[in-house]
Design a protein around this motif. Sequence first.
Motif, short mmCIF file in Angstrom:
data_model
loop_
_atom_site.label_atom_id
_atom_site.label_comp_id
_atom_site.label_asym_id
_atom_site.label_seq_id
_atom_site.Cartn_x
_atom_site.Cartn_y
_atom_site.Cartn_z
N LYS A 120 1.35 -0.93 -0.27
CA LYS A 120 0.12 0.30 -0.10
C LYS A 120 1.27 1.46 -0.24
N GLU A 121 2.07 1.22 0.71
CA GLU A 121 2.89 2.08 0.61
C GLU A 121 3.68 3.09 -0.28
N LYS A 122 3.60 1.57 -1.36
CA LYS A 122 4.40 1.59 -2.65
C LYS A 122 3.32 2.14 -3.06
N TYR A 123 2.33 1.95 -3.32
CA TYR A 123 1.37 2.22 -4.46
C TYR A 123 1.23 3.32 -3.71
N LYS A 124 0.95 4.22 -3.08
CA LYS A 124 0.42 5.34 -2.33
C LYS A 124 1.74 6.40 -3.08
N THR A 125 3.14 6.40 -2.00
CA THR A 125 3.92 7.55 -3.33
C THR A 125 3.82 7.17 -4.47
N VAL A 126 4.02 5.79 -5.56
CA VAL A 126 3.49 5.89 -7.03
C VAL A 126 2.58 6.80 -7.28
N ILE A 127 1.95 6.81 -6.76
CA ILE A 127 0.42 7.69 -7.20
C ILE A 127 0.54 9.28 -6.67
N GLU A 128 0.82 9.58 -5.47
CA GLU A 128 1.56 10.53 -4.80
C GLU A 128 2.66 11.74 -6.24
N ASN A 129 3.26 10.61 -6.03
CA ASN A 129 4.07 11.93 -7.32
C ASN A 129 4.37 11.41 -9.19
N ILE A 130 3.68 10.35 -9.00
CA ILE A 130 3.21 10.05 -10.51
C ILE A 130 3.10 11.87 -10.89
N SER A 131 3.68 11.68 -12.54
CA SER A 131 3.88 13.48 -12.79
C SER A 131 2.06 13.22 -13.88
N GLU A 132 1.46 12.43 -14.43
CA GLU A 132 0.41 12.18 -15.09
C GLU A 132 -1.01 12.42 -13.67
N ILE A 133 -1.91 12.55 -14.34
CA ILE A 133 -3.39 12.64 -13.33
C ILE A 133 -4.08 11.46 -13.38
N ILE A 134 -4.45 11.04 -12.62
CA ILE A 134 -5.21 9.51 -12.26
C ILE A 134 -6.60 9.82 -11.45
N GLN A 135 -7.59 9.55 -12.40
CA GLN A 135 -8.84 10.40 -11.97
C GLN A 135 -9.81 8.75 -12.21
N ILE A 136 -10.44 8.72 -11.25
CA ILE A 136 -12.26 7.56 -11.50
C ILE A 136 -13.72 8.35 -11.58
N VAL A 137 -13.70 8.66 -12.46
CA VAL A 137 -15.14 8.89 -12.94
C VAL A 137 -16.34 7.77 -13.00
N ASP A 138 -17.00 8.27 -12.26
CA ASP A 138 -18.37 7.30 -12.15
C ASP A 138 -19.69 7.56 -13.72
N SER A 139 -20.34 6.42 -13.18
CA SER A 139 -21.36 6.23 -14.35
C SER A 139 -21.86 7.26 -14.90
N GLU A 140 -22.20 8.32 -13.45
CA GLU A 140 -23.15 9.39 -13.85
C GLU A 140 -22.24 10.76 -14.31
N GLY A 141 -20.51 10.19 -13.96
CA GLY A 141 -19.86 11.50 -14.73
C GLY A 141 -19.03 11.94 -13.68
N VAL A 142 -19.64 11.71 -12.38
CA VAL A 142 -18.73 13.06 -11.19
C VAL A 142 -17.64 11.69 -10.75
N ILE A 143 -16.50 12.99 -10.36
CA ILE A 143 -15.27 12.23 -9.78
C ILE A 143 -15.38 11.69 -8.58
N SER A 144 -14.91 10.80 -9.13
CA SER A 144 -15.36 9.89 -7.00
C SER A 144 -14.30 10.45 -6.58
#
Length: 292
Positions: A24-48
């Motif tokens: 979890k720490e490893k993935y957290k570090t990767v996500i926090e430092n990655i240069s791209e934006i990672i987003q999840i948008v639900d079926s209604e088009g709302v950013i989750s």
Amino acid sequence: QQFATQKKLEEDLKQAEETLKESKEKYKTVIENISEIIQIVDSEGVISYSSPSIQRILGYKSEEVIGRPSVDFVHPDDLQKVSLGFEEAYKKPDKPTKVACRCKHKNGTWLVIEGISTNCLDKPSINGFLSVMQDLTERKQDDEARHTSDGFSLSLLSNAPYPILVINADSSIKYVNPAMERLTGFSSADIVGIKTPYPWWTEETLQKTSRDLKQAFQKGAVQLEELFQKKNGDRFQVEITSRPVIQEGKLKYYLAMWVNISQRKQAEDELKSSEERLKIMFEYAPDAYYLS
């Protein structure tokens, strides 16, 4: 034995928990430092979900965008394109869909963002569209500047009053401008792509011209005179100024500009002939002449 087994299970569980925590720490570090934006948008088009990198790119904190419709950040002129992209992603689960659009920065400016979205609605851990987005603004600006520069350079070449010739390293013709076509009578379609000997070379000067071109490829040329022929067979003389274009130590191409000096050469020949006639007249004249 039962106690030992229980203890072994506890140790395995503890090890598994530590491994999970580390993962979890490893993935957290990767996500926090990655240069791209990672987003999840639900079926209604709302950013989750949105990775922290959104603040570096668009100026918003993650908590400022979560719960808001993703279209709130899209330029009005690009809404239809984004909508079509999500429709395509919806119809094709697990197949990434790429869409580029303008997104609003927190300071009010618009950035060009490219997003690659994948339909993960069937995955409980995500239950939405997973998007990876990167900022293309600088690259788009560079492309536009390069396009403008290339267009400006091409305009200069096309409108230059003197014939201009661009030759590749293998001696094949890369480009000729309209002035070159007018002088020689050969169109771009006739000569682009052909290699030496070129059709405007003459048989009597073939060796000289070939030798001159080889030297010019290496060092360039200034006021180099050559006798050439037009498509209809008429002869003309040119003065060539050229230079090789070197990139990373290798010849990229050869750029040459011609000046038609046929009239000048004709005038020089007539002057020379006239001087010869005057010389003979004075030398064989029966009367005495002197200049005071």
